[in-house]
Structures are given as structure tokens and as C-alpha cells.
Scaffold this motif. Structure first.
Motif, PDB file in Angstrom:
ATOM      1  N   TYR A  93      56.295  40.994   2.589  1.00  0.00           N
ATOM      2  CA  TYR A  93      54.942  40.600   2.422  1.00  0.00           C
ATOM      3  C   TYR A  93      54.251  40.255   3.945  1.00  0.00           C
ATOM      4  O   TYR A  93      53.262  40.757   4.206  1.00  0.00           O
ATOM      5  CB  TYR A  93      54.933  39.311   1.563  1.00  0.00           C
ATOM      6  N   GLY A  94      55.055  39.293   4.687  1.00  0.00           N
ATOM      7  CA  GLY A  94      54.685  38.889   5.934  1.00  0.00           C
ATOM      8  C   GLY A  94      55.438  38.079   6.651  1.00  0.00           C
ATOM      9  O   GLY A  94      56.979  38.404   6.611  1.00  0.00           O
ATOM     10  N   VAL A  95      55.274  37.002   7.073  1.00  0.00           N
ATOM     11  CA  VAL A  95      56.033  36.299   8.059  1.00  0.00           C
ATOM     12  C   VAL A  95      55.537  34.604   7.847  1.00  0.00           C
ATOM     13  O   VAL A  95      54.419  34.439   7.606  1.00  0.00           O
ATOM     14  CB  VAL A  95      55.878  36.675   9.484  1.00  0.00           C
ATOM     15  N   LEU A  96      56.565  33.878   7.837  1.00  0.00           N
ATOM     16  CA  LEU A  96      56.465  32.273   7.983  1.00  0.00           C
ATOM     17  C   LEU A  96      56.698  32.039   9.322  1.00  0.00           C
ATOM     18  O   LEU A  96      57.794  32.103   9.958  1.00  0.00           O
ATOM     19  CB  LEU A  96      57.436  31.678   7.046  1.00  0.00           C
ATOM     20  N   GLU A  97      55.676  31.318   9.938  1.00  0.00           N
ATOM     21  CA  GLU A  97      55.925  30.904  11.492  1.00  0.00           C
ATOM     22  C   GLU A  97      55.624  29.457  11.535  1.00  0.00           C
ATOM     23  O   GLU A  97      54.688  28.745  10.956  1.00  0.00           O
ATOM     24  CB  GLU A  97      55.170  31.476  12.210  1.00  0.00           C
ATOM     25  N   ILE A  98      56.587  28.713  12.294  1.00  0.00           N
ATOM     26  CA  ILE A  98      56.201  27.255  12.722  1.00  0.00           C
ATOM     27  C   ILE A  98      56.049  27.180  14.309  1.00  0.00           C
ATOM     28  O   ILE A  98      56.586  28.135  14.975  1.00  0.00           O
ATOM     29  CB  ILE A  98      57.574  26.291  12.211  1.00  0.00           C
ATOM     30  N   ASP A  99      55.114  26.434  14.706  1.00  0.00           N
ATOM     31  CA  ASP A  99      55.273  26.501  16.231  1.00  0.00           C
ATOM     32  C   ASP A  99      55.232  25.025  16.696  1.00  0.00           C
ATOM     33  O   ASP A  99      54.490  24.140  16.138  1.00  0.00           O
ATOM     34  CB  ASP A  99      53.683  26.991  16.565  1.00  0.00           C
ATOM     35  N   SER A 100      55.803  24.706  18.001  1.00  0.00           N
ATOM     36  CA  SER A 100      55.886  23.312  18.328  1.00  0.00           C
ATOM     37  C   SER A 100      55.029  23.407  19.651  1.00  0.00           C
ATOM     38  O   SER A 100      55.419  24.574  20.537  1.00  0.00           O
ATOM     39  CB  SER A 100      57.457  22.987  18.490  1.00  0.00           C
ATOM     40  N   ARG A 101      54.316  22.282  20.094  1.00  0.00           N
ATOM     41  CA  ARG A 101      53.718  22.128  21.386  1.00  0.00           C
ATOM     42  C   ARG A 101      54.903  21.912  22.639  1.00  0.00           C
ATOM     43  O   ARG A 101      54.501  22.105  23.649  1.00  0.00           O
ATOM     44  CB  ARG A 101      52.577  21.131  21.529  1.00  0.00           C
ATOM     45  N   SER A 102      55.762  21.106  22.178  1.00  0.00           N
ATOM     46  CA  SER A 102      56.762  20.690  22.954  1.00  0.00           C
ATOM     47  C   SER A 102      58.049  21.725  22.969  1.00  0.00           C
ATOM     48  O   SER A 102      58.529  22.378  21.830  1.00  0.00           O
ATOM     49  CB  SER A 102      57.323  19.478  22.678  1.00  0.00           C
ATOM     50  N   TYR A 103      58.982  21.619  23.967  1.00  0.00           N
ATOM     51  CA  TYR A 103      60.128  22.513  23.974  1.00  0.00           C
ATOM     52  C   TYR A 103      61.222  22.104  22.881  1.00  0.00           C
ATOM     53  O   TYR A 103      61.308  20.838  22.758  1.00  0.00           O
ATOM     54  CB  TYR A 103      60.925  22.400  25.286  1.00  0.00           C
ATOM     55  N   THR A 104      61.647  23.016  21.919  1.00  0.00           N
ATOM     56  CA  THR A 104      62.314  22.456  20.739  1.00  0.00           C
ATOM     57  C   THR A 104      63.185  23.388  20.801  1.00  0.00           C
ATOM     58  O   THR A 104      63.385  24.827  20.785  1.00  0.00           O
ATOM     59  CB  THR A 104      61.516  22.480  19.518  1.00  0.00           C
ATOM     60  N   ASP A 105      64.674  23.148  20.695  1.00  0.00           N
ATOM     61  CA  ASP A 105      66.009  23.953  20.490  1.00  0.00           C
ATOM     62  C   ASP A 105      66.106  24.142  19.052  1.00  0.00           C
ATOM     63  O   ASP A 105      66.908  23.241  18.488  1.00  0.00           O
ATOM     64  CB  ASP A 105      66.983  23.281  21.142  1.00  0.00           C
TER      65      ASP A 105
END
Length: 333
Positions: A93-105
Motif C-alpha cells: 500500500y505504501g509506507v509508515l514513517e516516524i520523524d524526529s527533530r533530534s538525533y535518535t539512534d
């Protein structure tokens, strides 16, 4: 979500434009959802997740040269992100994305969690798509049914006009019998998704039963039917029903006296892609060729046969009584 990130979005792949549209999201500026898109190529993080059906984990997109830093992510100050595909067997279908403004490992546990959540989304989306497809199919079937009803009403209207011109007092009774034959065809559609075809075995069998109850009553006349199991287009079934109804009705009314016993047989055989509908009686009264003042429906029988691309013939050798045979192709040319 249970993750400490500022942004979440669901992207849907669009084949017509070969891109990924932000279909839903949390935290994004107004105007993002439903408008912003990402390319479906390997330098796009969601594009690569979609194409490879594998998770894409980026710790700092500002420093990587492997992926493009899109204007949308730049405007929102996104640094770290994860994309996982929303897919089920044979379909992505597509993609689930999470985004962070800070550096995250992002750890493997996070990826597994997102995978599980994406699977839940896939089930929900798949179910919704199936419901939409069923709704579209229902709309198509409803339009087809409207078309068939319109055709049937036009046929009834024509019969009534012809009977009115003829001035026969019993003409409207004959027209009403034709309407009942059409109504029985619609009965076969009740409770079924199949509105394109009708089972002749059920339809003609019920038609004969109706004639027994409405016309014969307590008279010593039997109507027997033997119909091969076959389905035909609805419009063809209606015409066949009108022909069979008229021939059987003629036999009931003209082949036997009020207290005279007899048998009327209705058979339908399938041979080599053709149907053979036969209606015969063993009445002792005048042959069909001598019967006078045929009703409007009777006079239309040859035209109805031609509508089926068939031929209706009177068996002159059948004795006693009468016999008509309609030969027609089961599939129109």
C-alpha cells in the motif's frame, strides 16, 4: 504512538503519478496531509522502503549522501527517521514513517514495533479497500438492475398499448400474465449478488407452478416440466419466460375443455451450445393452425424468438394436440 517522536505519517503509493502521497499524519504543518508527495525512487527514504519492502533507518539525514533531504523534512527540521512498508501478500500500500527533530539512534526494538503496527494498518487498509470494492460493485449492479427494470417496463407498456388497440376484453388479463412472468424472473434475483444471469431450471419451473395455481385450479390438467440446469442472461430469460408462459397459457385455454383431462409438457434441452425449448399438449381440440383470434403476445412470439436469435416452429406431425419448439443459441453472437 509509544515512541517519542514529533512527526508520524502514512504515505500511499499512487501508480498514476508514481509517487507517495501523505495520506495521514500527526504533527505536520497545515496543508501537508493530502497534498505533499515523495518520489518513489531509491534516493527517497519512503521510496526505498516501498520499492524494497524493507525498513529504512536513518540516524541523521542531514549528513548522509545516500538519500535526498526533501523540502518537507528540511522545513520541519527532521533529523532522524524510520520508514517501514505497509504491505500484505501481493500488495504494498505504501509506507509508515516516524520523524524526529533530534538525533535518535532507533534500535531494533523500535523497528519491530513499527513493523507490527504497519501490519495492523495493512489489515485495516485491506479491509477498507475490500469494502470500497464491494460498494462499487453494488453500484454497478444497481445500475444494471435499473436498466433491466426499465427494459421490462417498456415491454409491459408496449403489450398494454397493443392490447388496448386490439379491444379484446380479455387482453389485459393476457398482458397481466406476461407481467407476472417478468416478475418471476426478478424473484430469482432476490438475495443474490448475481443479477446478470438467471437459472432457467428454477425460473421456468416456478413459472409452470404459477400457471397451475392461477389458471388451471381444480381442472384435471397437469403441467409437467423438465428443464436442463443452465443459466442465461437476465434479458434472455425474460423473453424465454414470456414465450413459455404464452404457449402454456394457450394450451390451458384452447387445447382442453373445462372438464377435459390432459397434460402439458415443458422441456428445455441443451445441446451443442444451443437451447431447445418445447411446449406440447395432448389436447383433442383444434390444432394451433386452426385456433382463431390469437392474442397480442401470441402474435409477437416470432418476433420474440428473433430477439433471441432463435426460430420458433410448430410441429405439424405432433398428434394429438400441439407442439412448439424454440431453438436458440445460449450465447448471443
Amino acid at each position: 504512538m509509544a515512541l517519542e517522536v514529533e512527526y508520524v505519517k502514512i504515505l500511499e503509493y499512487r501508480p498514476a503519478t508514481d509517487d507517495l502521497l501523505v495520506r495521514a499524519g500527526v504533527g505536520w504543518k497545515q496543508g501537508t496531509v493530502g497534498h505533499e508527495t515523495f518520489p518513489a525512487h531509491l534516493r527517497s527514504p519512503p521510496g526505498r522502503a516501498y520499492l524494497t519492502r524493507e525498513p529504512i533507518r536513518i540516524h541523521d539525514i542531514r549528513l548522509t549522501g545516500e538519500f535526498d533531504y526533501s523540502d518537507l523534512l528540511r522545513d520541519h527540521g527532521v533529523t532522524s527517521l524510520v520508514n517501514v512498508p505497509i504491505a500484505w501478500e501481493g500488495c504494498t500500500y505504501g509506507v509508515l514513517e516516524i520523524d524526529s527533530r533530534s538525533y535518535t539512534d532507533f534500535q531494533d526494538d523500535t523497528i519491530h514495533f513499527l513493523h507490527g503496527f504497519a501490519q495492523l494498518l495493512a489489515v485495516a487498509i485491506q479491509r477498507k479497500q475490500q469494502e470500497q470494492e464491494q460498494e462499487q460493485e453494488r453500484e454497478v449492479l444497481f445500475r444494471e438492475l435499473q436498466h433491466r427494470i426499465k427494459n421490462s417496463l417498456q415491454m409491459v407498456s408496449a403489450l398494454l398499448r397493443l392490447e388496448q388497440r386490439k379491444g379484446d376484453p380479455s387482453g389485459f388479463d393476457r398482458a397481466n400474465e406476461a407481467v407476472q412472468a417478468i416478475s418471476l424472473a426478478y424473484d430469482q434475483l432476490q438475495g443474490s449478488w448475481e443479477i446478470r444471469q438467471v437459472s432457467l431450471e428454477e425460473y421456468l419451473g416456478k413459472l409452470c407452478s404459477r400457471i397451475i395455481s392461477s389458471l388451471i385450479g381444480s381442472r384435471p390438467v397437469q403441467v409437467e416440466s423438465k428443464i436442463d440446469p443452465v443459466r442465461v442472461d437476465f434479458d434472455k430469460a425474460v423473453v424465454l419466460g414470456l414465450i413459455a408462459n404464452e404457449l402454456v397459457t394457450n394450451s390451458v385455454r384452447q387445447a382442453f375443455g373445462e372438464q377435459e383431462a390432459g397434460v402439458i409438457r415443458v422441456t428445455l434441452q441443451v445441446k451443442g451450445g444451443e437451447g431447445f425449448l418445447a411446449v406440447e399438449d395432448d389436447g383433442q381440440r383444434a390444432s394451433a393452425g386452426d385456433r382463431t383470434k390469437p392474442g397480442v403476445v401470441s402474435r409477437l412470439l416470432p418476433a420474440m424468438a428473433r430477439q433471441l436469435e432463435g426460430v420458433l416452429k410448430f410441429d405439424t406431425e405432433h398428434r394429438p394436440g400441439t407442439r412448439h419448439i424454440l431453438r436458440f443459441p445460449l450465447s448471443r453472437q
